[in-house]
Design a protein around this motif. Sequence first.
Motif, short mmCIF file in Angstrom:
data_model
loop_
_atom_site.label_atom_id
_atom_site.label_comp_id
_atom_site.label_asym_id
_atom_site.label_seq_id
_atom_site.Cartn_x
_atom_site.Cartn_y
_atom_site.Cartn_z
N GLY A 14 -14.65 -9.66 6.56
CA GLY A 14 -16.04 -10.05 6.51
C GLY A 14 -16.89 -8.89 6.03
N LYS A 15 -18.17 -8.92 6.35
CA LYS A 15 -19.09 -7.88 5.90
C LYS A 15 -19.17 -6.70 6.86
CE LYS A 15 -22.14 -11.04 3.37
NZ LYS A 15 -23.54 -11.53 3.23
N ARG A 16 -18.80 -6.91 8.11
CA ARG A 16 -19.03 -5.86 9.11
C ARG A 16 -17.75 -5.26 9.68
NH1 ARG A 16 -23.86 -8.09 13.05
NH2 ARG A 16 -25.25 -8.93 11.45
N GLY A 17 -16.60 -5.82 9.38
CA GLY A 17 -15.38 -5.39 10.04
C GLY A 17 -14.37 -4.79 9.09
N GLN A 18 -13.36 -4.14 9.67
CA GLN A 18 -12.25 -3.56 8.93
C GLN A 18 -11.00 -3.62 9.79
OE1 GLN A 18 -12.30 0.33 6.51
NE2 GLN A 18 -11.30 0.93 8.42
N VAL A 19 -9.88 -3.97 9.18
CA VAL A 19 -8.61 -4.00 9.89
C VAL A 19 -7.67 -2.98 9.25
CG1 VAL A 19 -7.62 -5.82 8.44
CG2 VAL A 19 -6.75 -5.49 10.77
N ARG A 20 -6.84 -2.34 10.08
CA ARG A 20 -5.86 -1.38 9.58
C ARG A 20 -4.56 -1.55 10.34
NH1 ARG A 20 -7.86 3.13 11.10
NH2 ARG A 20 -6.24 3.95 12.46
N LEU A 21 -3.44 -1.59 9.61
CA LEU A 21 -2.11 -1.68 10.19
C LEU A 21 -1.33 -0.44 9.80
CD1 LEU A 21 -1.24 -5.40 9.33
CD2 LEU A 21 -2.25 -4.52 11.45
N ASP A 22 -0.63 0.16 10.77
CA ASP A 22 0.15 1.37 10.52
C ASP A 22 1.55 1.23 11.08
OD1 ASP A 22 -1.98 3.52 9.60
OD2 ASP A 22 -2.89 2.46 11.28
N GLY A 23 2.52 1.77 10.35
CA GLY A 23 3.89 1.83 10.83
C GLY A 23 4.49 3.18 10.49
N SER B 27 -10.21 -4.87 -2.46
CA SER B 27 -10.69 -4.22 -1.24
C SER B 27 -9.54 -3.71 -0.38
CB SER B 27 -11.55 -5.20 -0.43
OG SER B 27 -10.81 -6.37 -0.13
N ASN B 28 -8.32 -3.72 -0.91
CA ASN B 28 -7.15 -3.27 -0.16
C ASN B 28 -6.82 -1.82 -0.48
OD1 ASN B 28 -5.86 -5.96 1.00
ND2 ASN B 28 -6.54 -6.40 -1.08
N GLN B 29 -6.28 -1.14 0.51
CA GLN B 29 -5.80 0.22 0.33
C GLN B 29 -4.45 0.37 1.04
OE1 GLN B 29 -7.38 4.05 2.28
NE2 GLN B 29 -8.36 4.07 0.27
N LEU B 30 -3.44 0.83 0.30
CA LEU B 30 -2.09 0.98 0.83
C LEU B 30 -1.66 2.43 0.63
CD1 LEU B 30 0.33 -0.63 2.06
CD2 LEU B 30 1.17 -0.88 -0.28
N THR C 240 6.86 3.57 15.54
CA THR C 240 5.50 3.24 16.00
C THR C 240 4.89 2.16 15.13
OG1 THR C 240 5.21 5.57 16.65
CG2 THR C 240 3.25 4.18 16.61
N LEU C 241 4.25 1.19 15.76
CA LEU C 241 3.46 0.17 15.07
C LEU C 241 2.09 0.10 15.75
CD1 LEU C 241 5.96 -2.81 14.58
CD2 LEU C 241 5.00 -1.36 12.78
N SER C 242 1.03 -0.01 14.96
CA SER C 242 -0.30 -0.13 15.55
C SER C 242 -1.19 -1.00 14.67
CB SER C 242 -0.95 1.25 15.74
OG SER C 242 -1.19 1.87 14.49
N ALA C 243 -2.17 -1.61 15.31
CA ALA C 243 -3.16 -2.43 14.62
C ALA C 243 -4.54 -2.04 15.13
CB ALA C 243 -2.91 -3.92 14.85
N ASN C 244 -5.49 -1.85 14.21
CA ASN C 244 -6.84 -1.43 14.56
C ASN C 244 -7.85 -2.38 13.94
OD1 ASN C 244 -6.50 1.73 15.51
ND2 ASN C 244 -5.00 1.14 13.98
N PHE C 245 -8.91 -2.66 14.69
CA PHE C 245 -10.02 -3.45 14.16
C PHE C 245 -11.32 -2.76 14.54
CE2 PHE C 245 -13.28 -6.77 14.66
CZ PHE C 245 -13.32 -7.22 13.34
N ASP C 246 -12.16 -2.50 13.54
CA ASP C 246 -13.46 -1.86 13.75
C ASP C 246 -14.55 -2.80 13.26
OD1 ASP C 246 -12.55 1.03 14.46
OD2 ASP C 246 -11.47 0.55 12.61
N GLY D 21 9.57 12.66 9.05
CA GLY D 21 9.33 11.22 9.12
C GLY D 21 8.37 10.75 8.06
N GLY D 22 8.06 9.47 8.11
CA GLY D 22 7.16 8.89 7.13
C GLY D 22 6.54 7.62 7.67
N GLY D 23 5.56 7.10 6.92
CA GLY D 23 4.89 5.90 7.38
C GLY D 23 4.15 5.20 6.25
#
Length: 436
Positions: free
Chosen positions: A281-290, A247-250, A309-315, A271-273
Amino acid sequence: MLAGIATSAGAQDQGALTVPVSAPDHLSAAQVFALAGRARDRGDFATAEIAYRALTQDVDLEVRTEARFRLGLMLADDMRRYGDAALEFRRILDDKPGAARVRLELARMQAMLGNMAAARKELRAAQAAGLPSAVEQLVRFYSRALNARKPLGGSVEVALAPDSNINRATRSDTLGTVIGDFSLDEDARAKSGVGLALQGQGYFRLGIEPGADLLVRASTGATLYREGDFNDITVAIQAGPQYTWGSNQLTFSAGPARRWFGGHLFSTTIGGGVSWQRPVGKRGQVRLDGNIAHVTNRRNALQTADDFTLSANFDRAFSARFGGGVQAFGFREAARDPGYSLAMGGTSAYLFREMGRTTLVGTLGYSHLEADARLFLYPNRRVEDRYSASIAATLRALHLGSFAPLVRLKWERNRSSIEIYDYRRVVAEFGVTSAF
């Protein structure tokens, strides 16, 4: 009926309607369904589509729902018209948001269109609505099937944008400095106007091996005015590999970007990232970006900088029609002049709600910025607090093909220790949006 939808994705004449309803040429709904099914079986999709669309005008909601579902399946699986199929599934969900099987098909269409974020959102909404065990297996199947993505796709948004402060400038007519107050000319002060806001992106995906793709993306954004002094245009291209396992995507990406302001080249960026995301769980998703970038300022060499830049997202989906997310980020700009070097951090949150055939999205944001040192001209070191809010509505009931009207209202307030950076701004946007 809808019960048939929930248990059989490919059924055509199964669960035929038993209640006779008035239909074209005095046929019952069940007879028209049978006619459409036979036409589809022999490859006469034009006739089948006419029959299904006639049934979508029936007075009975269950008849309309069944017709839209079968039509959507045919458009997707036999005719490869994924955008049209998505519209049919969306119309069902406008009336029946808890129809999990339909939502899964919409997720599949979004994936085939290349809208991965939208596809995962629909999967989370389906799980939030509650799924029987048999359908849970389909969710896992579709989650894995997101890897089978469309090789080409993109999206476009066009809007008229009345703006109270197109240059994000102070309303003051003077600027305090260490050698006294300077008078600001008209172009340096807040200026209102009506612009044309354009956003577009496209991508190309090439499979390298199972679980690995080469992804090339191009994007552009522009705000254009009758007087070109404040035209702002950005173009960027990025490419890199994307890996999927479990279930991972990089995703890795790198490339150049250019920005023009007032018709002249303002900056160039290279630049690059890297981005990583997975379900929670069943309803959420987390994403980390640099991201790391070198920005060359063509107007002021002292502002040429390296950005980090560093960011973290949770939906998360709270229900089939309600969800939201939060983001936290940190940003560092190391410029040639310490006065232009800065650090910034902030957070934002959004909520979305589907109301009939309208999707509402509200956002709130806050960020804090501090410069490393005081610029010689100004009496204070730059310190800012920025607040933002927006509300947007996508009016799917008024769609034309895959284009839907979009209305958005945005507000910004930037409180700064440097008068020239202190501003207020209100923007209204009226336009259309579409994915292809």
